[in-house]
Motif scaffolding. Structure first.
Motif, PDB file in Angstrom:
ATOM      1  N   ARG A 112       0.832  -1.213   0.000  1.00 43.39           N
ATOM      2  CA  ARG A 112       0.000   0.000   0.000  1.00 43.39           C
ATOM      3  C   ARG A 112       0.861   1.255   0.000  1.00 43.39           C
ATOM      4  NH1 ARG A 112      -3.045  -3.555   3.183  1.00 43.39           N
ATOM      5  NH2 ARG A 112      -2.017  -2.891   5.116  1.00 43.39           N
ATOM      6  N   GLY A 113       1.963   1.224   0.748  1.00 46.01           N
ATOM      7  CA  GLY A 113       2.851   2.384   0.793  1.00 46.01           C
ATOM      8  C   GLY A 113       3.518   2.677  -0.534  1.00 46.01           C
ATOM      9  N   MET A 114       3.709   1.629  -1.345  1.00 46.89           N
ATOM     10  CA  MET A 114       4.310   1.815  -2.672  1.00 46.89           C
ATOM     11  C   MET A 114       3.254   2.048  -3.747  1.00 46.89           C
ATOM     12  SD  MET A 114       7.559  -0.833  -2.662  1.00 46.89           S
ATOM     13  CE  MET A 114       6.736  -2.229  -1.892  1.00 46.89           C
ATOM     14  N   HIS A 115       1.988   2.127  -3.329  1.00 50.83           N
ATOM     15  CA  HIS A 115       0.869   2.446  -4.221  1.00 50.83           C
ATOM     16  C   HIS A 115       0.683   1.414  -5.331  1.00 50.83           C
ATOM     17  CE1 HIS A 115       0.837   6.232  -2.090  1.00 50.83           C
ATOM     18  NE2 HIS A 115       2.070   6.484  -2.476  1.00 50.83           N
ATOM     19  N   HIS A 116       0.939   0.152  -4.991  1.00 49.98           N
ATOM     20  CA  HIS A 116       0.611  -0.915  -5.931  1.00 49.98           C
ATOM     21  C   HIS A 116      -0.910  -1.108  -5.963  1.00 49.98           C
ATOM     22  CE1 HIS A 116       4.773  -1.673  -6.589  1.00 49.98           C
ATOM     23  NE2 HIS A 116       5.006  -2.135  -5.364  1.00 49.98           N
ATOM     24  N   ILE A 117      -1.376  -1.905  -6.879  1.00 52.51           N
ATOM     25  CA  ILE A 117      -2.818  -2.002  -7.149  1.00 52.51           C
ATOM     26  C   ILE A 117      -3.316  -3.402  -6.800  1.00 52.51           C
ATOM     27  CG2 ILE A 117      -4.595  -1.832  -8.933  1.00 52.51           C
ATOM     28  CD1 ILE A 117      -2.640   0.050 -10.456  1.00 52.51           C
ATOM     29  N   SER A 142     -11.940 -12.389  -7.969  1.00 60.04           N
ATOM     30  CA  SER A 142     -13.367 -12.662  -8.125  1.00 60.04           C
ATOM     31  C   SER A 142     -14.133 -11.435  -8.589  1.00 60.04           C
ATOM     32  CB  SER A 142     -13.954 -13.169  -6.799  1.00 60.04           C
ATOM     33  OG  SER A 142     -13.901 -12.158  -5.820  1.00 60.04           O
ATOM     34  N   ALA A 143     -13.446 -10.278  -8.596  1.00 57.16           N
ATOM     35  CA  ALA A 143     -14.097  -9.030  -9.022  1.00 57.16           C
ATOM     36  C   ALA A 143     -13.028  -8.110  -9.586  1.00 57.16           C
ATOM     37  CB  ALA A 143     -14.822  -8.378  -7.843  1.00 57.16           C
ATOM     38  N   GLY A 144     -12.564  -8.450 -10.787  1.00 56.06           N
ATOM     39  CA  GLY A 144     -11.426  -7.738 -11.352  1.00 56.06           C
ATOM     40  C   GLY A 144     -11.717  -6.374 -11.937  1.00 56.06           C
ATOM     41  N   ALA A 145     -12.999  -6.013 -12.087  1.00 57.43           N
ATOM     42  CA  ALA A 145     -13.326  -4.735 -12.730  1.00 57.43           C
ATOM     43  C   ALA A 145     -12.786  -3.551 -11.939  1.00 57.43           C
ATOM     44  CB  ALA A 145     -14.836  -4.609 -12.909  1.00 57.43           C
ATOM     45  N   GLY A 146     -12.816  -3.650 -10.611  1.00 58.38           N
ATOM     46  CA  GLY A 146     -12.323  -2.560  -9.782  1.00 58.38           C
ATOM     47  C   GLY A 146     -10.842  -2.324  -9.985  1.00 58.38           C
ATOM     48  N   ALA A 147     -10.062  -3.399 -10.067  1.00 64.28           N
ATOM     49  CA  ALA A 147      -8.624  -3.273 -10.298  1.00 64.28           C
ATOM     50  C   ALA A 147      -8.348  -2.695 -11.682  1.00 64.28           C
ATOM     51  CB  ALA A 147      -7.952  -4.631 -10.149  1.00 64.28           C
ATOM     52  N   PHE A 148      -9.143  -3.110 -12.661  1.00 62.06           N
ATOM     53  CA  PHE A 148      -8.974  -2.581 -14.016  1.00 62.06           C
ATOM     54  C   PHE A 148      -9.185  -1.066 -14.020  1.00 62.06           C
ATOM     55  CE2 PHE A 148     -10.429  -1.357 -18.215  1.00 62.06           C
ATOM     56  CZ  PHE A 148      -9.600  -2.071 -19.065  1.00 62.06           C
ATOM     57  N   ARG A 149     -10.258  -0.613 -13.366  1.00 61.78           N
ATOM     58  CA  ARG A 149     -10.535   0.827 -13.320  1.00 61.78           C
ATOM     59  C   ARG A 149      -9.427   1.576 -12.586  1.00 61.78           C
ATOM     60  NH1 ARG A 149     -15.851  -1.149 -12.369  1.00 61.78           N
ATOM     61  NH2 ARG A 149     -15.575  -0.866 -10.112  1.00 61.78           N
ATOM     62  N   ALA A 200      -6.300   0.700 -12.362  1.00 65.66           N
ATOM     63  CA  ALA A 200      -5.124   0.726 -13.224  1.00 65.66           C
ATOM     64  C   ALA A 200      -5.251   1.780 -14.307  1.00 65.66           C
ATOM     65  CB  ALA A 200      -4.910  -0.651 -13.841  1.00 65.66           C
ATOM     66  N   VAL A 201      -6.426   1.883 -14.907  1.00 59.40           N
ATOM     67  CA  VAL A 201      -6.633   2.893 -15.956  1.00 59.40           C
ATOM     68  C   VAL A 201      -6.500   4.300 -15.382  1.00 59.40           C
ATOM     69  CG1 VAL A 201      -8.324   3.862 -17.560  1.00 59.40           C
ATOM     70  CG2 VAL A 201      -8.011   1.381 -17.430  1.00 59.40           C
ATOM     71  N   ARG A 202      -7.023   4.517 -14.179  1.00 57.92           N
ATOM     72  CA  ARG A 202      -6.867   5.830 -13.538  1.00 57.92           C
ATOM     73  C   ARG A 202      -5.391   6.159 -13.322  1.00 57.92           C
ATOM     74  NH1 ARG A 202     -11.332   4.186 -10.338  1.00 57.92           N
ATOM     75  NH2 ARG A 202      -9.912   3.586  -8.645  1.00 57.92           N
ATOM     76  N   ALA A 203      -4.632   5.171 -12.857  1.00 65.06           N
ATOM     77  CA  ALA A 203      -3.207   5.385 -12.632  1.00 65.06           C
ATOM     78  C   ALA A 203      -2.491   5.695 -13.943  1.00 65.06           C
ATOM     79  CB  ALA A 203      -2.593   4.159 -11.966  1.00 65.06           C
ATOM     80  N   LEU A 204      -2.830   4.975 -14.999  1.00 65.65           N
ATOM     81  CA  LEU A 204      -2.213   5.215 -16.303  1.00 65.65           C
ATOM     82  C   LEU A 204      -2.525   6.618 -16.810  1.00 65.65           C
ATOM     83  CD1 LEU A 204      -3.008   1.762 -17.936  1.00 65.65           C
ATOM     84  CD2 LEU A 204      -0.729   2.607 -17.348  1.00 65.65           C
ATOM     85  N   ARG A 205      -3.776   7.020 -16.673  1.00 61.48           N
ATOM     86  CA  ARG A 205      -4.167   8.359 -17.150  1.00 61.48           C
ATOM     87  C   ARG A 205      -3.511   9.471 -16.343  1.00 61.48           C
ATOM     88  NH1 ARG A 205     -10.595   6.955 -18.195  1.00 61.48           N
ATOM     89  NH2 ARG A 205     -10.340   6.252 -20.363  1.00 61.48           N
ATOM     90  N   SER A 206      -3.142   9.162 -15.109  1.00 62.60           N
ATOM     91  CA  SER A 206      -2.465  10.169 -14.280  1.00 62.60           C
ATOM     92  C   SER A 206      -0.957  10.174 -14.507  1.00 62.60           C
ATOM     93  CB  SER A 206      -2.770   9.931 -12.804  1.00 62.60           C
ATOM     94  OG  SER A 206      -2.166   8.735 -12.346  1.00 62.60           O
ATOM     95  N   PRO A 261      -3.926  -6.261 -19.948  1.00 60.16           N
ATOM     96  CA  PRO A 261      -2.966  -5.170 -20.173  1.00 60.16           C
ATOM     97  C   PRO A 261      -3.207  -4.417 -21.476  1.00 60.16           C
ATOM     98  CG  PRO A 261      -1.839  -7.157 -19.453  1.00 60.16           C
ATOM     99  CD  PRO A 261      -3.260  -7.552 -19.710  1.00 60.16           C
ATOM    100  N   ILE A 262      -3.597  -5.151 -22.516  1.00 57.26           N
ATOM    101  CA  ILE A 262      -3.895  -4.509 -23.804  1.00 57.26           C
ATOM    102  C   ILE A 262      -5.098  -3.579 -23.650  1.00 57.26           C
ATOM    103  CG2 ILE A 262      -4.677  -4.906 -26.164  1.00 57.26           C
ATOM    104  CD1 ILE A 262      -1.886  -5.829 -25.946  1.00 57.26           C
ATOM    105  N   ARG A 263      -6.158  -4.099 -23.032  1.00 61.19           N
ATOM    106  CA  ARG A 263      -7.372  -3.296 -22.890  1.00 61.19           C
ATOM    107  C   ARG A 263      -7.132  -2.059 -22.018  1.00 61.19           C
ATOM    108  NH1 ARG A 263     -10.873  -5.717 -20.102  1.00 61.19           N
ATOM    109  NH2 ARG A 263      -9.807  -7.670 -19.545  1.00 61.19           N
ATOM    110  N   MET A 264      -6.302  -2.193 -20.984  1.00 60.33           N
ATOM    111  CA  MET A 264      -5.946  -1.025 -20.156  1.00 60.33           C
ATOM    112  C   MET A 264      -5.238   0.033 -20.990  1.00 60.33           C
ATOM    113  SD  MET A 264      -4.170  -2.677 -16.836  1.00 60.33           S
ATOM    114  CE  MET A 264      -4.816  -4.214 -16.213  1.00 60.33           C
ATOM    115  N   ALA A 265      -4.248  -0.423 -21.765  1.00 61.54           N
ATOM    116  CA  ALA A 265      -3.468   0.508 -22.568  1.00 61.54           C
ATOM    117  C   ALA A 265      -4.335   1.214 -23.603  1.00 61.54           C
ATOM    118  CB  ALA A 265      -2.321  -0.230 -23.250  1.00 61.54           C
ATOM    119  N   VAL A 266      -5.245   0.468 -24.227  1.00 62.84           N
ATOM    120  CA  VAL A 266      -6.138   1.065 -25.219  1.00 62.84           C
ATOM    121  C   VAL A 266      -7.033   2.105 -24.566  1.00 62.84           C
ATOM    122  CG1 VAL A 266      -8.102   0.597 -26.733  1.00 62.84           C
ATOM    123  CG2 VAL A 266      -6.100  -0.899 -26.803  1.00 62.84           C
TER     124      VAL A 266
END
Length: 249
Positions: free
Chosen positions: A83-88, A93-100, A102-108, A133-138
């Motif tokens: 958490r201190g290193m801001h990993h995700i 069982s519910a990967g949509a939250g992690a995907f979102r 990750a996309v927020r982190a990428l956009r920032s 990873p492809i879908r995140m990048a897109v």
């Protein structure tokens, strides 16, 4: 974003590697952008891969925010560090939250690290990879950076005793040419291309690795090692698969 934890962790890790005289070779680090978001996708052969893959971004003075299973964040030791290193965190069982996230982190402007095989490859070849990873990048409009890490399996990998104090182990980290997906590109084709690039990098890392005794367990079968073949590894994975994700080692 506050970076009170990541820098001292890196210093501690590098000090430990120096004491162990790990022979770390990094090639292609200049391909990691010095600014802006990117998805760094690595193969997965050991429990230490996130450390070695993260070193690929160090020459560019970047921190990589790795996506890791929720159990790692729940652990009393690794959790506060993650958490201190801001990993995700990733709840499988519910990967949509992690995907979102990750996309927020990428956009920032962050670099997000991902092991697209999802689990360690017992055969030490690149398994089928996920399209995440492809879908995140897109979605975020950022490049994908393929990475191959090799050698860490000798220290700590699935199904083998830990040898974290082993000295003089060569570690190879290769960074490939970025893949720049477009919003209209075919996801399946991009995923196949990413896997091909990762496989080519891993093949180079394995073939140029120094001091390989014949018939060693940490070398893939196709190169004369005694690691399981991809088919044997798939059978081992199926036999050990549990309803929930694998426990923290």
């Amino acid at each position: 974003m506050s970076e009170l934890v990541y820098p001292p962790v890196i210093r501690a890790v590098l000090a430990a590697f120096k004491l162990l005289d790990l022979r770390i070779r990094i090639e292609g680090a200049e391909r990691v952008p010095r600014s802006g978001g990117a998805v760094l996708v690595s193969n997965h052969v050991s429990y230490l891969d996130f450390v070695f893959a993260g070193l690929a971004a160090r020459p560019s003075r970047r921190f990589v925010r790795f996506m890791a299973k929720q159990e790692v964040f729940a652990h009393r030791v690794s959790g506060p560090l993650m958490r201190g290193m801001h990993h995700i965190p990733v709840d499988r069982s519910a990967g949509a939250g992690a995907f979102r996230a990750a996309v927020r982190a990428l956009r920032s402007g962050e670099i997000v690290g991902n092991f697209a095989e999802a689990t360690i490859s017992r055969s030490f070849t690149v398994k089928d990879i996920k399209s995440g990873p492809i879908r995140m990048a897109v979605e975020a409009g950022v490049p994908i950076i393929p990475v191959a890490v090799w050698g860490g399996q000798r220290l700590w990998t699935k199904g083998r005793p830990r040898k974290l104090l082993q000295r003089h182990v060569p570690i190879t980290i290769l960074v490939g040419e970025p893949l720049n997906p477009g919003s209209d590109d075919d996801i399946a084709k991009l995923t196949a291309e990413l896997r091909r690039r990762m496989s080519d990098l891993l093949d180079e890392a394995q073939r140029t690795y120094p001091e390989i005794p014949p018939g060693v367990w940490w070398q893939p079968a196709r190169l004369g090692g005694t690691a399981p073949t991809p088919e044997e590894a798939a059978a081992l994975d199926a036999a050990s698969r549990k309803p929930r994700s694998e426990p923290l080692p």
